[in-house]
Design a protein around this motif. Structure first.
Motif: not given
Length: 140
Positions: A101-104, A109-114
């Protein structure tokens, strides 16, 4: 300011000696990912896991990666990956886990981490003890 050249040593200093604590390393990695790096245009973070034989032996790899795109004199030069990689003996429970899974793909970035923290691919190995931890940077 952090540079691509000193990113690995900076992250290692932040993590310290306790590299087998996956939760602690993840929290430190998340903080590190929010720090600016000289010349970085976009945050490019990858979460990946699966069973691979990169070491010559099949092991479960849990890998947090920060990707850097390096430009020299405004021209693309190369990409580098900074890895926080945990290796585990494959068990029935974790052998089935595989994802990248890519953060892009996320607005924030917090949505990605969550999102990552809610994946079974993250939750299941989080409480296991790795047989080896490696923090390294490589050109890709």
């Amino acid at each position: 300011m952090i540079t691509v050249k000193n990113a690995e040593s900076h992250l290692k200093d932040k993590i310290g000696e306790d590299t087998d604590d996956v939760k602690k390393v993840w929290e430190t990695f998340k903080d590190f990912c929010k720090e600016p790096v000289e010349g970085e245009e976009d945050k490019e973070i990858l979460f990946q896991c699966g069973v691979y034989d990169f070491t010559g032996k099949e092991l479960f790899h849990l890998d947090f990666v920060r990707q850097f795109t390096v430009y020299e004199e405004d021209e693309y030069s190369r990409m580098e990956h900074l890895h926080c990689e945990f290796l585990f003996k494959p068990t029935d429970e974790i052998s089935k886990l595989e994802i990248g899974e890519w953060s892009m793909d996320y607005e924030d970035i917090d949505d990605f981490f969550n999102h990552i923290e809610n994946l079974q691919e993250f939750k299941i190995p989080l409480n296991l003890r790795p047989i080896k931890t490696e923090i390294y940077q490589e050109e890709v």
